[in-house]
Design a protein around this motif. Sequence first.
Motif, PDB file in Angstrom:
ATOM      1  N   PRO A 180       0.965  -1.233   0.105  1.00 49.21           N
ATOM      2  CA  PRO A 180      -0.099  -0.029   0.081  1.00 49.21           C
ATOM      3  C   PRO A 180       0.743   1.391   0.008  1.00 49.21           C
ATOM      4  N   ALA A 181       2.026   1.198   0.579  1.00 50.31           N
ATOM      5  CA  ALA A 181       3.078   2.596   0.576  1.00 50.31           C
ATOM      6  C   ALA A 181       3.302   2.526  -0.851  1.00 50.31           C
ATOM      7  N   LEU A 182       3.448   1.609  -1.679  1.00 47.50           N
ATOM      8  CA  LEU A 182       4.077   1.589  -2.948  1.00 47.50           C
ATOM      9  C   LEU A 182       2.882   2.369  -3.568  1.00 47.50           C
ATOM     10  N   GLY A 183       1.695   1.817  -3.299  1.00 48.80           N
ATOM     11  CA  GLY A 183       0.532   2.359  -3.940  1.00 48.80           C
ATOM     12  C   GLY A 183       0.188   3.692  -3.891  1.00 48.80           C
ATOM     13  N   ILE A 184       0.672   4.216  -2.746  1.00 45.49           N
ATOM     14  CA  ILE A 184       0.525   5.836  -2.598  1.00 45.49           C
ATOM     15  C   ILE A 184       1.684   6.439  -3.529  1.00 45.49           C
ATOM     16  N   ALA A 185       2.681   5.974  -3.297  1.00 47.29           N
ATOM     17  CA  ALA A 185       3.844   6.489  -4.374  1.00 47.29           C
ATOM     18  C   ALA A 185       3.399   6.531  -5.870  1.00 47.29           C
ATOM     19  N   SER A 186       2.852   5.403  -6.361  1.00 50.04           N
ATOM     20  CA  SER A 186       2.267   5.312  -7.554  1.00 50.04           C
ATOM     21  C   SER A 186       1.388   6.393  -7.918  1.00 50.04           C
ATOM     22  N   ASP A 187       0.335   6.659  -6.999  1.00 51.61           N
ATOM     23  CA  ASP A 187      -0.567   7.416  -7.240  1.00 51.61           C
ATOM     24  C   ASP A 187      -0.036   8.946  -7.174  1.00 51.61           C
ATOM     25  N   MET A 188       1.118   9.067  -6.418  1.00 54.89           N
ATOM     26  CA  MET A 188       1.831  10.637  -6.591  1.00 54.89           C
ATOM     27  C   MET A 188       2.526  10.701  -7.618  1.00 54.89           C
ATOM     28  N   LEU A 189       2.938   9.602  -8.312  1.00 55.76           N
ATOM     29  CA  LEU A 189       3.890   9.825  -9.654  1.00 55.76           C
ATOM     30  C   LEU A 189       2.733   9.989 -10.739  1.00 55.76           C
ATOM     31  N   VAL A 190       1.395   9.346 -10.724  1.00 58.61           N
ATOM     32  CA  VAL A 190       0.590   9.231 -11.901  1.00 58.61           C
ATOM     33  C   VAL A 190       0.097  10.745 -11.701  1.00 58.61           C
ATOM     34  N   LYS A 191      -0.088  11.404 -10.463  1.00 55.91           N
ATOM     35  CA  LYS A 191      -0.630  12.603 -10.617  1.00 55.91           C
ATOM     36  C   LYS A 191       0.554  13.819 -11.231  1.00 55.91           C
ATOM     37  N   GLU A 192       1.556  13.341 -11.280  1.00 58.83           N
ATOM     38  CA  GLU A 192       2.519  14.315 -12.046  1.00 58.83           C
ATOM     39  C   GLU A 192       2.850  13.750 -13.435  1.00 58.83           C
ATOM     40  N   GLY A 193       2.293  12.856 -13.893  1.00 55.80           N
ATOM     41  CA  GLY A 193       2.338  12.513 -15.262  1.00 55.80           C
ATOM     42  C   GLY A 193       3.153  11.507 -15.474  1.00 55.80           C
ATOM     43  N   ALA A 194       3.589  10.496 -14.580  1.00 59.66           N
ATOM     44  CA  ALA A 194       4.488   9.454 -14.607  1.00 59.66           C
ATOM     45  C   ALA A 194       3.474   8.373 -15.125  1.00 59.66           C
ATOM     46  N   THR A 195       4.020   7.125 -15.513  1.00 62.89           N
ATOM     47  CA  THR A 195       3.497   5.901 -15.695  1.00 62.89           C
ATOM     48  C   THR A 195       3.878   4.777 -14.810  1.00 62.89           C
ATOM     49  N   THR A 196       2.970   4.182 -14.151  1.00 67.75           N
ATOM     50  CA  THR A 196       3.428   3.002 -13.433  1.00 67.75           C
ATOM     51  C   THR A 196       2.630   1.714 -14.051  1.00 67.75           C
ATOM     52  N   ILE A 251       1.273   4.747   6.509  1.00 69.86           N
ATOM     53  CA  ILE A 251       1.345   4.368   5.038  1.00 69.86           C
ATOM     54  C   ILE A 251       1.501   5.680   4.177  1.00 69.86           C
ATOM     55  N   GLU A 252       0.928   6.509   4.416  1.00 68.23           N
ATOM     56  CA  GLU A 252       1.460   7.852   3.642  1.00 68.23           C
ATOM     57  C   GLU A 252       2.774   8.300   3.837  1.00 68.23           C
ATOM     58  N   GLU A 253       3.153   8.367   4.949  1.00 71.15           N
ATOM     59  CA  GLU A 253       4.753   8.920   4.960  1.00 71.15           C
ATOM     60  C   GLU A 253       5.495   7.915   4.434  1.00 71.15           C
ATOM     61  N   ALA A 254       5.390   6.591   4.640  1.00 72.33           N
ATOM     62  CA  ALA A 254       6.052   5.561   3.782  1.00 72.33           C
ATOM     63  C   ALA A 254       6.180   5.744   2.245  1.00 72.33           C
ATOM     64  N   GLY A 255       4.980   6.215   1.746  1.00 69.56           N
ATOM     65  CA  GLY A 255       4.672   6.374   0.401  1.00 69.56           C
ATOM     66  C   GLY A 255       5.312   7.538   0.047  1.00 69.56           C
ATOM     67  N   ARG A 256       5.410   8.677   0.698  1.00 66.23           N
ATOM     68  CA  ARG A 256       6.284   9.769   0.463  1.00 66.23           C
ATOM     69  C   ARG A 256       7.567   9.569   0.070  1.00 66.23           C
ATOM     70  N   ARG A 257       8.260   8.699   1.235  1.00 70.02           N
ATOM     71  CA  ARG A 257       9.630   8.304   1.113  1.00 70.02           C
ATOM     72  C   ARG A 257      10.118   7.602  -0.108  1.00 70.02           C
ATOM     73  N   ILE A 258       9.084   6.611  -0.339  1.00 68.76           N
ATOM     74  CA  ILE A 258       9.353   5.667  -1.658  1.00 68.76           C
ATOM     75  C   ILE A 258       9.096   6.898  -2.720  1.00 68.76           C
ATOM     76  N   PHE A 259       8.313   7.640  -2.904  1.00 70.96           N
ATOM     77  CA  PHE A 259       8.118   8.706  -4.142  1.00 70.96           C
ATOM     78  C   PHE A 259       9.557   9.604  -4.107  1.00 70.96           C
ATOM     79  N   ASP A 260      10.067   9.878  -3.299  1.00 67.32           N
ATOM     80  CA  ASP A 260      11.129  10.951  -3.352  1.00 67.32           C
ATOM     81  C   ASP A 260      12.447   9.766  -3.803  1.00 67.32           C
TER      82      ASP A 260
END
Length: 509
Positions: free
Chosen positions: A287-303, A468-477
Amino acid sequence: MLAEMPAVLVLNPKDNVGVVPANLDAGRALVNGVVAAERIPRGHKVAISPIAVGAPVLKYGQIIGYATRAIRPGEHVHLQNLAIHDVALKHEFCVDNAPPDMVPEAERHTFEGYDRGGGRIGTRNYIGILSTVNCSATVSRYVAEHYARKFREAGHDNIDGVVALTYGGGCALNLKSEGGRILTRTFKGYARNPNFGGILMIGLGCETFQYGPLVEEAGLEEGKTFRTMMIQNQGGTRKTIEAACEMIDDMLPDVGRIRRTPQPLSGIRLALECGGSDGYSGISANPALGIASDMLVKEGATTVLSETPEIYGAEHLLTRRAARPEVAEKLLARIDWWREYTAKNDAELNNNPSHGNKAGGLTTILEKSLGAVAKGGSMPLNAVYEYAEEVEEAGFVFMDTPGYDPAAVTGQIAGGCNLVAFTTGRGSVSGYKPAPCIKIATNTPMYEHIKEDMDINCGTIVDGTETIEEAGRRIFDFVIETASGRKTASEAFDYGDNEFVPWQVGAVT
């Protein structure tokens, strides 16, 4: 610091089982007056209410199987009392597919990448030797080893390495069959992956899988940074090795000349992968990777989510997110293909989970799939691709692959992925050249035990020290830093030469 985690984690109000975050002794109080009836290993399930024989067992608010005998509250729920039967899933289409709230252009992140032109952005700058048949594998490896020694002695400031990608096939197959088409797509995709600045294809000469038609179909042209050769035409192995080294020597200046420049996150294609999963996977890292995936998609990336056998039983969650009905229909068509394929080969989709998955607390494929799908976040599902097809749609997409990690990631990289995010509970340690592989641990004990092979610990979620959200942000970064050149643990060890595993489908004759 967050509150201390309870003795049992109940993931949904509907659930009749919980997950224990640490080894649990008999007599420990759990929830609502329930007491552990026996010792339960960490990551495993415990009944939190009575479950009658034949009744569904619920986790994540979903059915993960059926009780094979009556289960009392406090009992360990696993292989001895839980099994899978056919589940009649309701496949609703396009009901959770609201367009994402995209980050305004001016506020979006960038990364430092290699612009290959035509919208193709690399996160690494390798020279690849593609061995088109097993018979040219030895020569290909000798050439790569020559450059490994050369780079160790003299280094190269802007080339990540020369990697030989070899495999066990290339002959005795029908190229017009499904397996032949998959192999062709795989090689075409690797030849065009933006993490390669140069490519040398080496064949034997008499094999079925000739690179000539492949090169023509891929629209590739021989030049300074794309070359081909046959061992039989060169006059043997030694002469081929010498000629190959001359070709790569000619490539080095052109490949090394390109530099990283600021690129939008739309240049990122991230493979979402899990391997060596455990009972924590669907709770922490996925789920943390899912948060990072959502963040990336919202910035135009592809997962890119994959592993069709590991979404089986959870595909209804993806059909609800389909951007269009035909996307949902294609996903279900691939599920049907797998039912037929496994039946034809005297197997079943519940052959998965693996031994290690079960030791880590996962009992059925339904349970594993519900946790695996969490890697895909919550964005609309924009497309479904067959194995190794080029990924053209931006946003969250799915690729049909086996559940076997090396074969799955090979398909994703062939589809254009330039990064891999890999969650693991038991400790998978592979690398995947030419794409850097970010290893994400689901639990702290495994992370500490095998730390030098891991990049990120999401066991913090289970420990109660991070959301989960904090871990997702770490993965995104971390994804952005890795795309910009930060080395992952597997890259630091120079792993990833042996994980090129094209999916082999059909007869070898």
